[in-house]
Design a protein around this motif. Structure first.
Motif, PDB file in Angstrom:
ATOM      1  N   GLN A  13      50.429  42.424  21.444  1.00 26.94           N
ATOM      2  CA  GLN A  13      49.609  41.783  22.464  1.00 26.94           C
ATOM      3  C   GLN A  13      48.494  42.728  22.872  1.00 26.94           C
ATOM      4  N   PHE A  14      47.369  42.154  23.323  1.00 31.21           N
ATOM      5  CA  PHE A  14      46.212  42.939  23.722  1.00 31.21           C
ATOM      6  C   PHE A  14      45.859  42.635  25.179  1.00 31.21           C
ATOM      7  N   PHE A  15      45.336  43.665  25.864  1.00 31.72           N
ATOM      8  CA  PHE A  15      45.057  43.583  27.294  1.00 31.72           C
ATOM      9  C   PHE A  15      43.661  44.141  27.536  1.00 31.72           C
ATOM     10  N   PHE A  16      42.787  43.332  28.110  1.00 30.03           N
ATOM     11  CA  PHE A  16      41.464  43.809  28.540  1.00 30.03           C
ATOM     12  C   PHE A  16      41.557  44.115  30.023  1.00 30.03           C
ATOM     13  N   LYS A  17      41.447  45.394  30.363  1.00 32.49           N
ATOM     14  CA  LYS A  17      41.628  45.862  31.744  1.00 32.49           C
ATOM     15  C   LYS A  17      40.275  46.101  32.404  1.00 32.49           C
ATOM     16  N   TYR A  18      40.079  45.480  33.581  1.00 33.98           N
ATOM     17  CA  TYR A  18      38.918  45.754  34.415  1.00 33.98           C
ATOM     18  C   TYR A  18      39.412  45.994  35.832  1.00 33.98           C
ATOM     19  N   ALA A  21      40.345  49.372  28.300  1.00 31.50           N
ATOM     20  CA  ALA A  21      39.926  49.475  29.700  1.00 31.50           C
ATOM     21  C   ALA A  21      38.441  49.784  29.778  1.00 31.50           C
ATOM     22  N   ASP A  22      37.761  49.197  30.769  1.00 30.22           N
ATOM     23  CA  ASP A  22      36.311  49.346  30.841  1.00 30.22           C
ATOM     24  C   ASP A  22      35.854  50.577  31.615  1.00 30.22           C
ATOM     25  N   ASP A  23      36.796  51.375  32.124  1.00 34.78           N
ATOM     26  CA  ASP A  23      36.440  52.705  32.630  1.00 34.78           C
ATOM     27  C   ASP A  23      37.679  53.575  32.620  1.00 34.78           C
ATOM     28  N   PHE A  24      37.488  54.884  32.876  1.00 37.64           N
ATOM     29  CA  PHE A  24      38.570  55.831  32.666  1.00 37.64           C
ATOM     30  C   PHE A  24      39.641  55.738  33.747  1.00 37.64           C
ATOM     31  N   THR A  25      39.229  55.560  35.011  1.00 38.04           N
ATOM     32  CA  THR A  25      40.243  55.443  36.056  1.00 38.04           C
ATOM     33  C   THR A  25      41.023  54.145  35.908  1.00 38.04           C
ATOM     34  N   GLY A  26      40.351  53.078  35.481  1.00 39.49           N
ATOM     35  CA  GLY A  26      41.048  51.825  35.253  1.00 39.49           C
ATOM     36  C   GLY A  26      42.084  51.947  34.151  1.00 39.49           C
ATOM     37  N   GLY A  53      42.831  41.497  33.062  1.00 38.49           N
ATOM     38  CA  GLY A  53      43.066  41.634  34.489  1.00 38.49           C
ATOM     39  C   GLY A  53      43.177  43.063  34.947  1.00 38.49           C
ATOM     40  N   GLY A  54      43.741  43.212  36.139  1.00 40.90           N
ATOM     41  CA  GLY A  54      44.017  44.512  36.716  1.00 40.90           C
ATOM     42  C   GLY A  54      45.387  45.004  36.294  1.00 40.90           C
ATOM     43  N   SER A  55      45.776  46.140  36.833  1.00 39.45           N
ATOM     44  CA  SER A  55      47.023  46.762  36.385  1.00 39.45           C
ATOM     45  C   SER A  55      48.259  46.097  36.962  1.00 39.45           C
ATOM     46  N   GLY A  56      48.089  45.211  37.965  1.00 37.07           N
ATOM     47  CA  GLY A  56      49.251  44.509  38.503  1.00 37.07           C
ATOM     48  C   GLY A  56      49.944  43.679  37.429  1.00 37.07           C
ATOM     49  N   LEU A  57      49.173  42.941  36.651  1.00 36.06           N
ATOM     50  CA  LEU A  57      49.756  42.171  35.549  1.00 36.06           C
ATOM     51  C   LEU A  57      50.396  43.103  34.532  1.00 36.06           C
ATOM     52  N   GLY A  58      49.767  44.272  34.322  1.00 36.81           N
ATOM     53  CA  GLY A  58      50.343  45.232  33.390  1.00 36.81           C
ATOM     54  C   GLY A  58      51.733  45.685  33.792  1.00 36.81           C
ATOM     55  N   GLN A  59      51.977  45.808  35.085  1.00 40.11           N
ATOM     56  CA  GLN A  59      53.302  46.231  35.527  1.00 40.11           C
ATOM     57  C   GLN A  59      54.335  45.128  35.349  1.00 40.11           C
ATOM     58  N   ALA A  60      53.895  43.863  35.333  1.00 38.40           N
ATOM     59  CA  ALA A  60      54.838  42.755  35.213  1.00 38.40           C
ATOM     60  C   ALA A  60      55.196  42.426  33.768  1.00 38.40           C
ATOM     61  N   VAL A 106      43.408  37.962  35.656  1.00 42.48           N
ATOM     62  CA  VAL A 106      44.372  38.272  36.719  1.00 42.48           C
ATOM     63  C   VAL A 106      44.030  39.635  37.335  1.00 42.48           C
ATOM     64  N   PRO A 107      42.975  39.704  38.144  1.00 41.30           N
ATOM     65  CA  PRO A 107      42.603  40.997  38.724  1.00 41.30           C
ATOM     66  C   PRO A 107      43.517  41.472  39.844  1.00 41.30           C
ATOM     67  N   ALA A 108      44.326  40.609  40.408  1.00 42.43           N
ATOM     68  CA  ALA A 108      45.095  40.946  41.610  1.00 42.43           C
ATOM     69  C   ALA A 108      45.983  42.172  41.413  1.00 42.43           C
ATOM     70  N   PHE A 109      46.069  42.983  42.451  1.00 41.78           N
ATOM     71  CA  PHE A 109      46.952  44.151  42.494  1.00 41.78           C
ATOM     72  C   PHE A 109      47.489  44.221  43.924  1.00 41.78           C
ATOM     73  N   PRO A 110      48.488  43.397  44.262  1.00 43.24           N
ATOM     74  CA  PRO A 110      48.971  43.306  45.640  1.00 43.24           C
ATOM     75  C   PRO A 110      49.380  44.642  46.246  1.00 43.24           C
ATOM     76  N   ALA A 111      49.929  45.551  45.420  1.00 39.97           N
ATOM     77  CA  ALA A 111      50.364  46.848  45.949  1.00 39.97           C
ATOM     78  C   ALA A 111      49.194  47.640  46.518  1.00 39.97           C
ATOM     79  N   ASN A 112      47.990  47.350  46.069  1.00 40.94           N
ATOM     80  CA  ASN A 112      46.803  48.018  46.594  1.00 40.94           C
ATOM     81  C   ASN A 112      45.923  47.088  47.410  1.00 40.94           C
ATOM     82  N   GLY A 113      46.494  45.966  47.871  1.00 41.32           N
ATOM     83  CA  GLY A 113      45.776  45.089  48.782  1.00 41.32           C
ATOM     84  C   GLY A 113      44.795  44.141  48.125  1.00 41.32           C
ATOM     85  N   ARG A 114      44.844  44.004  46.789  1.00 42.57           N
ATOM     86  CA  ARG A 114      43.974  43.056  46.100  1.00 42.57           C
ATOM     87  C   ARG A 114      44.746  41.793  45.792  1.00 42.57           C
TER      88      ARG A 114
END
Length: 456
Positions: A80-85, A9-14, A239-246, A132-140
């Motif tokens: 598998q590897f995940f680059f989170k932004y 992840a590219d930052d701590f909150t992400g 991507g964002g965490s939405g893909l991570g949840q799926a 896949v940056p989308a995070f529909p639960a947070n309006g993205r």
């Protein structure tokens, strides 16, 4: 030591955002702060998220840190590897999303471990990744390659005023195209509507044309599930965490992941309650205003940090400490914030320079956290990615246990603190996340999770 998913992840909150969604989807998850040195006791973790501070640093440093994290996660045997932004694709025309993704892909092509399939040709996505940056639960959401925040295009959402990574273009194909020399393609929603298999075929066709990066539309959770099905065999997804949840459901279907009871359980919380906010996002400004309305000055309210006063010497920081100590003695929670409207931020940046203004705030928040945690704060919220990085670094934290969610993308976590028997309960909030009452409600959520007394 072997894990299923290794994330960078590219930052701590992400990082915490992604870890939260992995836990919610049934994976036991550990978050590490910075690139680990040597072996780390991960327990029975299914996923590990390495939190870097690479979103706004020089490109060369972001690439080097990300590759070091990848090497360590490969040594853990990740499948598998995940680059989170960020779900708002925070970056500049120089990067760092494109350069880091390129570097990770290149390293994986050369250094695939024995745990992966032996040759690139046997594994889909060896020369390609999805965005896949989308995070529909947070309006993205993303439609025709354009990123929306709620019903507004990214460049009209407030992100155009971000002090470090202003986003003035909502067309992610165009944005990413300025960051990488490689072709950027699109997986539009009509493709996703045909299902995972059809989406996989579309991605393969783009790969055959030399398209390395594919921006993916996503309007809802079903779109994310379709994409997870299509890319579950890719060595690298981004991507964002939405893909991570799926993704975890796809792992279960493959027989890689078993059901786990209470993956987000935390220990009892103790200590006083403090909020440190450095984010200037619209969401955080509303949260600060809500807190101040319900905790007026003189009644455990808030103290506003001013970069211009911080630049003049220690007096302003000492005043903040005195205010916080008095409020904590009354029972807390207490808020210290540098969050301000765009005009005030711009004025400070013009007077001090962008980098200097940010450094002063981050250093102040880090020193406040270090001092006040040492004096008994045990429940701490930090708002803002850069602020969270500064606080976590100042506290010397290296590992977080991920607990249950406060709001989409923001869980409570716990970390051991040297010299203290009870862990520090910590919530790292992306500036754009959380409801208006987040700062007050979060402590009530923690009390319910741990069975402790409600504060404030």
């Amino acid at each position: 030591m072997s894990i299923l998913l290794g994330a960078i992840a590219d930052d701590f909150t992400g990082a915490t955002d992604l870890a939260n969604n992995l836990v919610r989807a049934g994976m036991r998850c550990v978050q590490l702060i910075g690139v680990p040195q040597g072996e780390v006791d991960l327990g029975e973790a299914d996923a590990v998220v390495v939190a870097l501070k690479s979103r706004t640093c020089p490109v060369e440093q972001a690439v080097a840190d990300s590759l070091a994290a990848l090497d360590w996660l490969q040594a853990c045997g990740a499948r598998q590897f995940f680059f989170k932004y960020c779900s708002t694709f925070d970056s500049t025309d120089a990067g760092n999303i494109g350069p880091v993704a390129d570097a990770l892909l290149e390293r994986l092509r050369v250094t695939q471990t024995e745990r992966l399939l032996a040759t690139e040709s046997e594994r889909p996505g060896g020369s390609q990744t999805v965005m896949v940056p989308a995070f529909p639960a947070n309006g993205r959401s993303v439609y025709q390659g354009h990123l929306f925040v709620g019903d507004r295009l990214l460049n009209d959402s407030g992100m155009q005023h971000h002090p470090l990574t202003p986003m003035t273009d909502a067309d992610l194909v165009r944005v990413l195209g300025r960051q990488t020399p490689h072709p950027v393609g699109l997986a539009a929603r009509p493709v996703l509507a045909r299902g995972g298999a059809a989406t996989r075929v579309h991605l393969e066709a783009l790969a055959a044309e030399g398209v390395r990066h594919v921006i993916c539309d996503s309007l809802d959770e079903h779109d994310l599930e379709t994409l997870a099905e299509a890319v579950v065999d890719y060595p690298l997804v981004t991507g964002g965490s939405g893909l991570g949840q799926a993704l975890p459901e796809q792992y279960r279907r493959r027989g890689w992941l078993t059901e786990v009871a209470e993956p987000g359980r935390l220990a009892s919380a103790s200590g006083s309650a403090l909020v440190l906010s450095g984010s200037c996002s619209r969401a955080t400004l509303r949260q600060v205003a809500h807190f101040l309305e319900h905790h007026p000055l003189g009644q455990r309210g808030g103290f506003a940090l001013d970069p211009l006063e911080l630049a003049e010497g220690e007096a302003h920081l000492e005043a903040a400490l005195a205010f916080a100590r008095a409020g904590l003695a009354e029972g807390g929670p207490v808020l210290v914030y540098a969050s301000a409207d765009p005009e005030r931020v711009k004025a400070a940046q013009q007077a001090l320079g962008v980098a200097r203004a940010g450094e002063l705030v981050e250093q102040a928040l880090g020193r406040l956290a270090n001092t006040l945690v040492d004096e008994g704060v045990g429940r701490l919220i930090v708002a803002g990615g850069e602020s969270s990085g500064a606080v976590v670094s100042a506290l010397g934290l290296r590992q977080l246990r991920i607990g249950d969610q406060i709001d989409p993308g923001v869980p409570w976590t716990q970390a051991p603190v040297e010299g203290r028997e009870a862990p520090l309960s910590l919530a790292l909030k992306s500036g754009n996340f959380g409801g208006e009452d987040f700062f007050t409600r979060a402590f009530a959520v923690l009390a319910r999770l741990t069975g402790d007394e409600v504060l404030g």
